[in-house]
Design a protein around this motif. Structure first.
Motif, PDB file in Angstrom:
ATOM      1  N   PHE A  11      11.971  72.083   6.513  1.00 31.42           N
ATOM      2  CA  PHE A  11      11.603  71.247   7.651  1.00 31.42           C
ATOM      3  C   PHE A  11      11.835  69.772   7.350  1.00 31.42           C
ATOM      4  CE2 PHE A  11       8.333  68.885  10.050  1.00 31.42           C
ATOM      5  CZ  PHE A  11       8.692  69.238  11.338  1.00 31.42           C
ATOM      6  N   PHE A  12      11.348  69.317   6.193  1.00 31.66           N
ATOM      7  CA  PHE A  12      11.462  67.900   5.869  1.00 31.66           C
ATOM      8  C   PHE A  12      12.837  67.504   5.361  1.00 31.66           C
ATOM      9  CE2 PHE A  12       6.784  68.132   5.787  1.00 31.66           C
ATOM     10  CZ  PHE A  12       6.523  67.089   6.652  1.00 31.66           C
ATOM     11  N   HIS A 119       6.071  59.962  -8.182  1.00 34.84           N
ATOM     12  CA  HIS A 119       5.658  60.362  -6.838  1.00 34.84           C
ATOM     13  C   HIS A 119       5.940  61.853  -6.640  1.00 34.84           C
ATOM     14  CE1 HIS A 119       4.771  59.863  -2.626  1.00 34.84           C
ATOM     15  NE2 HIS A 119       6.017  60.148  -2.262  1.00 34.84           N
ATOM     16  N   ALA A 120       7.113  62.301  -7.081  1.00 28.61           N
ATOM     17  CA  ALA A 120       7.480  63.716  -6.958  1.00 28.61           C
ATOM     18  C   ALA A 120       6.512  64.602  -7.737  1.00 28.61           C
ATOM     19  CB  ALA A 120       8.916  63.933  -7.452  1.00 28.61           C
ATOM     20  N   VAL A 121       6.108  64.171  -8.924  1.00 23.93           N
ATOM     21  CA  VAL A 121       5.159  64.951  -9.732  1.00 23.93           C
ATOM     22  C   VAL A 121       3.809  65.026  -9.033  1.00 23.93           C
ATOM     23  CG1 VAL A 121       3.883  65.044 -11.916  1.00 23.93           C
ATOM     24  CG2 VAL A 121       6.327  64.478 -11.915  1.00 23.93           C
ATOM     25  N   ILE A 149       9.976  67.201  -5.550  1.00 22.64           N
ATOM     26  CA  ILE A 149      11.195  66.389  -5.633  1.00 22.64           C
ATOM     27  C   ILE A 149      11.838  66.264  -4.259  1.00 22.64           C
ATOM     28  CG2 ILE A 149      13.562  66.376  -6.534  1.00 22.64           C
ATOM     29  CD1 ILE A 149      12.368  67.621  -9.143  1.00 22.64           C
ATOM     30  N   ASP A 150      11.945  67.378  -3.547  1.00 23.31           N
ATOM     31  CA  ASP A 150      12.572  67.351  -2.222  1.00 23.31           C
ATOM     32  C   ASP A 150      11.822  66.421  -1.274  1.00 23.31           C
ATOM     33  OD1 ASP A 150      14.513  69.124  -3.093  1.00 23.31           O
ATOM     34  OD2 ASP A 150      13.565  70.882  -2.174  1.00 23.31           O
ATOM     35  N   LEU A 151      10.505  66.439  -1.326  1.00 28.40           N
ATOM     36  CA  LEU A 151       9.740  65.554  -0.447  1.00 28.40           C
ATOM     37  C   LEU A 151       9.846  64.098  -0.880  1.00 28.40           C
ATOM     38  CD1 LEU A 151       6.681  67.842   0.204  1.00 28.40           C
ATOM     39  CD2 LEU A 151       8.397  67.110   1.861  1.00 28.40           C
ATOM     40  N   ALA A 152       9.932  63.861  -2.182  1.00 31.89           N
ATOM     41  CA  ALA A 152      10.146  62.490  -2.664  1.00 31.89           C
ATOM     42  C   ALA A 152      11.511  61.988  -2.211  1.00 31.89           C
ATOM     43  CB  ALA A 152      10.023  62.433  -4.181  1.00 31.89           C
ATOM     44  N   TYR A 154      13.078  62.959   0.401  1.00 31.29           N
ATOM     45  CA  TYR A 154      12.943  62.735   1.838  1.00 31.29           C
ATOM     46  C   TYR A 154      12.411  61.327   2.124  1.00 31.29           C
ATOM     47  CZ  TYR A 154      11.179  63.115   6.586  1.00 31.29           C
ATOM     48  OH  TYR A 154      10.919  62.880   7.903  1.00 31.29           O
ATOM     49  N   SER A 155      11.503  60.856   1.283  1.00 27.25           N
ATOM     50  CA  SER A 155      10.912  59.527   1.507  1.00 27.25           C
ATOM     51  C   SER A 155      11.896  58.400   1.205  1.00 27.25           C
ATOM     52  CB  SER A 155       9.648  59.361   0.659  1.00 27.25           C
ATOM     53  OG  SER A 155       9.976  59.242  -0.718  1.00 27.25           O
ATOM     54  N   PHE A 156      12.988  58.703   0.507  1.00 26.98           N
ATOM     55  CA  PHE A 156      13.942  57.675   0.079  1.00 26.98           C
ATOM     56  C   PHE A 156      14.539  56.924   1.270  1.00 26.98           C
ATOM     57  CE2 PHE A 156      17.856  55.885  -1.535  1.00 26.98           C
ATOM     58  CZ  PHE A 156      17.510  55.461  -2.800  1.00 26.98           C
ATOM     59  N   SER A 157      15.023  57.648   2.275  1.00 28.11           N
ATOM     60  CA  SER A 157      15.646  56.965   3.416  1.00 28.11           C
ATOM     61  C   SER A 157      14.620  56.157   4.209  1.00 28.11           C
ATOM     62  CB  SER A 157      16.373  57.955   4.325  1.00 28.11           C
ATOM     63  OG  SER A 157      15.463  58.864   4.885  1.00 28.11           O
TER      64      SER A 157
END
Length: 172
Positions: A11-12, A119-121, A149-152, A154-157
């Motif tokens: 989803f994210f 943040h990913a951890v 990691i995937d959610l971190a 996602y926050s990059f953009s």
């Protein structure tokens, strides 16, 4: 989403969802004032006792706090370990972020990028804590770490939009 991490990651990580800023749009559903039991889209969150997502969250947190909360200075400190594959995964992510940072394309995000693997951890730890009543007794799995990691990522953009003063969207 927290109960089925594969679906959450899909989803994210959807580019269309990212472009329209879905995260900010769905956060209010976790506030019990906004969740009505009659909304069928929330039916999987609501058990026999019709708990709202925030009540389920509070219940999970209370169970963790039952054995961890104390003001005793001599308290037992719990450590949550991770599987070797999970550790290798986060170290690879940290290395990858350093490579991106060293390319110099994101000077406005250096501080953010320095902390992104941590943040990913933390996200992986939150997912792990959700999955296990006593999270310190079981190591974080590779899939939980990958979800973090995937959610971190996602926050990059979103961070790029927030920190880059040259972008039109930032100035609005």
């Amino acid at each position: 989403l927290l109960l089925q991490t594969e679906i959450m990651v899909q989803f994210f990580s959807n580019q269309k969802h990212e472009n329209i800023g879905i995260l900010g749009r769905i956060l209010p559903i976790f506030a019990s004032n906004y969740v009505k039991p009659e909304f069928s889209c929330f039916s999987r969150f609501l058990g026999e006792n019709m708990q709202t997502p925030s009540e389920i969250y509070a219940s999970k947190m209370n169970k963790i706090l039952e054995f961890t909360y104390t003001q005793d200075r001599n308290r037992e400190i719990f450590t949550i370990n991770c599987e070797k594959a999970a550790y290798d995964n986060i170290k690879n992510f940290e290395f990858h972020i350093k490579e991106i940072k060293n390319q110099g394309r994101y000077p406005h995000m250096v501080s953010f990028m320095n902390k992104l693997h941590g943040h990913a951890v933390r996200i992986a730890g939150a997912i792990h804590g959700w999955n296990h009543a006593r999270p310190h007794e079981i190591p974080i799995t590779e899939s939980e770490m990958q979800a973090g990691i995937d959610l971190a990522v996602y926050s990059f953009s979103h961070a790029d939009l927030a920190f880059n003063t040259e972008l039109r969207q930032t100035k609005k």
